[in-house]
Design an enzyme around this catalytic site. Structure first.
Site, short mmCIF file in Angstrom:
data_model
loop_
_atom_site.label_atom_id
_atom_site.label_comp_id
_atom_site.label_asym_id
_atom_site.label_seq_id
_atom_site.Cartn_x
_atom_site.Cartn_y
_atom_site.Cartn_z
CG HIS A 1 -0.23 0.03 2.51
ND1 HIS A 1 0.57 -0.74 3.13
CD2 HIS A 1 -0.83 0.97 3.63
CE1 HIS A 1 0.69 -0.41 4.27
NE2 HIS A 1 0.16 0.73 4.62
CG ASP B 1 4.91 2.73 7.39
OD1 ASP B 1 3.76 3.33 6.47
OD2 ASP B 1 4.52 1.89 8.34
CG HIS C 1 -4.21 -0.08 6.51
ND1 HIS C 1 -4.14 -0.10 7.61
CD2 HIS C 1 -3.12 0.51 5.77
CE1 HIS C 1 -3.06 0.78 8.11
NE2 HIS C 1 -2.49 1.06 6.78
CG ASP D 1 0.22 -1.32 7.56
OD1 ASP D 1 1.37 -2.12 7.56
OD2 ASP D 1 0.59 -0.08 7.74
CG HIS E 1 3.81 -2.60 10.35
ND1 HIS E 1 2.70 -2.08 10.86
CD2 HIS E 1 3.87 -2.07 9.24
CE1 HIS E 1 2.44 -0.84 10.45
NE2 HIS E 1 3.26 -0.79 9.55
ZN LIG Z 1 2.51 0.49 7.88
ZN LIG Z 2 -0.48 1.73 6.65
#
Ligand SMILES: [Zn+2]
Ligand SMILES: [Zn+2]
Length: 306
Positions: free
Chosen positions: A63, A67, A140, A211, A269
């Site tokens: 995505h 980060d 997410h 995520d 993560h």
């Molecule tokens: Zn992330």
């Molecule tokens: Zn994210």
């Protein structure tokens, strides 16, 4: 064995011990490797390993949160500066192409290699040789994907030690035996390939999640030999958060993995808060309470084989 090397395991921001998301997958018997996510400074992390930009064949982006993607332009530019001409494919969500083209245009980045960008969705499925990758749409705050990677069954292992003990001369004969052929040696002995090659090995099935606040979204593809998934917080910390972000807790992931039939679970993560005072063990303990299989917490440069 396929190898997986974690290049960044922190959530949101880097810490002194963890960089932001990136992971390298190198299939068995392959020089080429693949990158999953490319957070800022991933190129620095790569430099600390034996991987080269030249052999990087494909990048998959889960995505477009920074980060997971802010390292991409730097990595591309450096590969260009090295005059590397090996082509590169990037797979990621809608918007990735525009994002990269905008930066490349305004910074006058002209790459000497062939770059192909493919925008994926929750129905995408790709095959690269003996590997199939299915894209799963996750839950997410922005569009996020996970990847289910299924390797074809592999031929059995060749027992080179036994072959040596049987005084079979090394070289082309080994390749024929490995392929399951029967051979006749100069001394008249006939050797069956099946004597030296073990049973076929089941291809691994691996999840690499982006995520996500609902790991059960992978259940239609279960069971899995290995699941690598975010577990940003413990349940207790998550419940105390004033603003809830759409992430998974260690408890939630462990319960989902237990339900889906996962052999090996790796929590990834990790919120920077757990890097202080050895708190990361809280995530591990929580996961172990709800999951009976093998469980580990990812750390930068952790290398595993599957
Ligand atoms: Zn992330
Ligand atoms: Zn994210």
């Amino acid at each position: 064995m396929h190898t997986i090397t974690f290049l960044g395991t922190s959530a949101g921001v880097p810490t002194r011990f963890r960089n932001v998301s990136a992971l390298a997958l190198q299939p068995e018997n392959s020089k080429k490797w693949m990158l999953f996510d490319c957070g800022e400074a991933t190129q620095h992390q790569i430099m600390k390993t034996s991987f080269s930009a030249y052999n990087l064949e494909r990048i998959f982006i889960t995505h477009l949160h920074g980060d997971h993607v802010y390292g991409l332009c730097g990595l591309l530019a450096s590969k260009g500066m090295q005059r590397s001409e090996s082509p590169l494919e990037i797979y990621g969500p809608k918007g990735l192409q525009e994002m990269l083209e905008c930066v490349m245009q305004h910074s006058q980045l002209n790459l000497p290699f062939d770059l192909k960008i493919f925008e994926i969705d929750g129905k995408s499925s790709m095959r690269f040789g003996a590997m199939k990758i299915e894209v799963v749409e996750l839950s997410h705050s922005i569009t996020s994907y996970g990847f289910v990677i299924s390797f074809d069954n592999m031929p059995g292992r060749f027992d080179a030690r036994k072959a040596k003990e049987m005084n079979i001369p090394e070289g082309p004969l080994y390749a024929r035996l490995k392929a399951g052929e029967n051979i006749t040696l100069s001394d008249g002995r006939t050797i069956k390939g099946s004597e030296l090659v073990g049973p076929p090995r089941k291809g691994a099935r691996i999840v690499i999640g982006g995520d996500n606040d609902n790991p059960l979204l992978f259940s239609p593809y279960a069971p899995f030999d290995l699941m690598i998934h975010e577990a940003t917080y413990t349940q207790r910390d998550f419940e105390r958060l004033e603003k809830k972000f759409r992430h998974t807790t260690a408890k939630q992931l462990a319960e989902a993995a237990q339900e889906m039939g996962v052999d090996w679970l790796i929590l990834n993560h990790i919120s920077p808060r757990y890097d202080k005072n050895g708190r990361v063990v809280e995530l591990l303990e929580e996961a172990k309470r709800y999951f009976g299989g093998r469980v580990d917490i990812a750390y930068d440069f952790m290398k595993i084989e599957i």
